[in-house]
Every structure is written in C-alpha cells, then in structure tokens.
Enzyme design. Structure first.
Site, PDB file in Angstrom:
ATOM      1  N   ASN A   1      -0.925  -3.528   3.871  1.00 19.00           N
ATOM      2  CA  ASN A   1      -0.255  -4.251   2.790  1.00 19.00           C
ATOM      3  C   ASN A   1      -0.108  -5.728   3.146  1.00 19.00           C
ATOM      4  OD1 ASN A   1       1.739  -3.227   4.699  1.00 19.00           O
ATOM      5  ND2 ASN A   1       3.355  -3.750   3.256  1.00 19.00           N
TER       6      ASN A   1
ATOM      7  N   GLU B   1       2.141  -8.897   1.768  1.00 21.48           N
ATOM      8  CA  GLU B   1       3.227  -9.348   0.901  1.00 21.48           C
ATOM      9  C   GLU B   1       3.155 -10.845   0.642  1.00 21.48           C
ATOM     10  OE1 GLU B   1       6.580  -6.027   2.079  1.00 21.48           O
ATOM     11  OE2 GLU B   1       6.901  -8.078   2.711  1.00 21.48           O
TER      12      GLU B   1
ATOM     13  N   GLU C   1      -3.288   0.606   0.247  1.00 18.34           N
ATOM     14  CA  GLU C   1      -4.295   1.476  -0.346  1.00 18.34           C
ATOM     15  C   GLU C   1      -5.284   0.686  -1.196  1.00 18.34           C
ATOM     16  OE1 GLU C   1      -0.345   3.812  -0.287  1.00 18.34           O
ATOM     17  OE2 GLU C   1      -1.008   1.737  -0.462  1.00 18.34           O
TER      18      GLU C   1
ATOM     19  N   CYS D   1       2.075   4.409  -4.388  1.00 22.44           N
ATOM     20  CA  CYS D   1       2.730   4.046  -5.643  1.00 22.44           C
ATOM     21  C   CYS D   1       1.828   4.414  -6.828  1.00 22.44           C
ATOM     22  CB  CYS D   1       3.059   2.553  -5.651  1.00 22.44           C
ATOM     23  SG  CYS D   1       1.620   1.480  -5.871  1.00 22.44           S
TER      24      CYS D   1
ATOM     25  N   CYS E   1      -1.492   2.423  -7.089  1.00 21.87           N
ATOM     26  CA  CYS E   1      -2.486   2.873  -6.105  1.00 21.87           C
ATOM     27  C   CYS E   1      -3.070   4.225  -6.496  1.00 21.87           C
ATOM     28  CB  CYS E   1      -1.872   2.927  -4.713  1.00 21.87           C
ATOM     29  SG  CYS E   1      -1.553   1.287  -4.031  1.00 21.87           S
TER      30      CYS E   1
END
Length: 159
Positions: free
Chosen positions: A61, A63, A74, A111, A114
């Site tokens: 990830n 950010e 993902e 999520c 994803c």
C-alpha cells in the site's frame, strides 16, 4: 417473495499445511508489507500475485496525505502485474498486513474496491484467482473471487 441462500467456501490452514508455492507467495507478501508507505494509518499491507508462468510479483500500500490518492497493496500489485505482463493470468494472490505491533493476528480481507479489481482480473483471464488471506493465527484460502464477492457487478451487467 423468493428467498435464496448464498454459500461461500473458505478453507482455513496453518502455514505448514500449504504447498511450497503458496508459502513462497505468503512470504513475499509479508516481506512486501515491510516496505509499504503507510505513515498516516501505520497499517502496512503487502500483496503478492502468482502468475500462470510461475513468476511472483509483489506490491504494497502507498498512502498519501490526501487520503483518496493512496492505493491499496492489492491494486498496486494487480495493476503492475497486468501492465507489465498483460499476457499472463494471475492464479493466486496472498495478502498480509502489519500494524505497529507487527503482523496482524487475524487474516485481513481486501476492501470492496480491491475485490472488484480482483473480480475483473478473474473475468479478464477467465481463470479463478485463489486468495490467501494471511494472519499470525491462520491463513484463509478462498478459491475464487466469486466466493469473496457474491452478487458481484461484472462485465455481464453492462450488456
């Protein structure tokens, strides 16, 4: 009124029960989580995909202070694999997360965004993607995105 029951199938494993390829995929996802950029949430996620030629691609990830501008591990991983190796289908994905205490105890699911990307990738290559959700306590194995996202919105809905 009509009522239907939807079933999904999830298998639970210990790391040692998995084959060598899945263990390597999990190890790669865990390693990728250590290199994520997560200064705001302190929740680092790594993902690794297995391509149908045996290669493994990983990502994590990323950010951003403008939160919607970040991207989940993902999607980073799947988009990179699809862009770099467009002719290679993804056959499996491992997802591992860590917080300030280390690896998460429980497996963390992807999520909704994803899940949708994984579904579209499964449809694109007409091959199921096995999903390995990794936690210290256990590993959950889901054999297809369709089990992770029942009643999904896919390309057939646009026709």
């Amino acid at each position: 009124m009509k009522r239907e029951k939807l079933e999904i199938f999830i298998e639970e494993y210990q790391y040692e029960e998995l084959n060598d390829m899945y263990r390597e995929l999990i190890d790669t996802a865990k390693d990728a989580s250590k290199h994520s950029y997560a200064p705001y949430s302190n929740f680092s996620v790594g993902a690794a995909v297995l391509l149908d030629d045996g290669n493994i691609i990983s990502g994590n990830n990323q950010e951003n202070a403008a939160y919607p501008s970040g991207l989940c591990a993902e999607r980073v991983t799947v988009f990179y694999a699809n862009a770099k190796f467009p002719e290679k289908a993804i056959t499996a994905i491992a997802i591992a997360a860590r917080n300030q205490s280390g690896e998460t105890v429980n497996a963390i699911p992807p999520c909704g965004a994803c899940r949708q990307v994984l579904l579209e990738t499964e449809q694109r290559y007409k091959k199921d993607i096995c999903i390995l959700l990794c936690g210290r306590k256990n590993i959950l194995l889901i054999k297809s995105v369709k089990d992770l996202l029942p009643l999904s919105f896919g390309n057939e809905c646009l026709r």
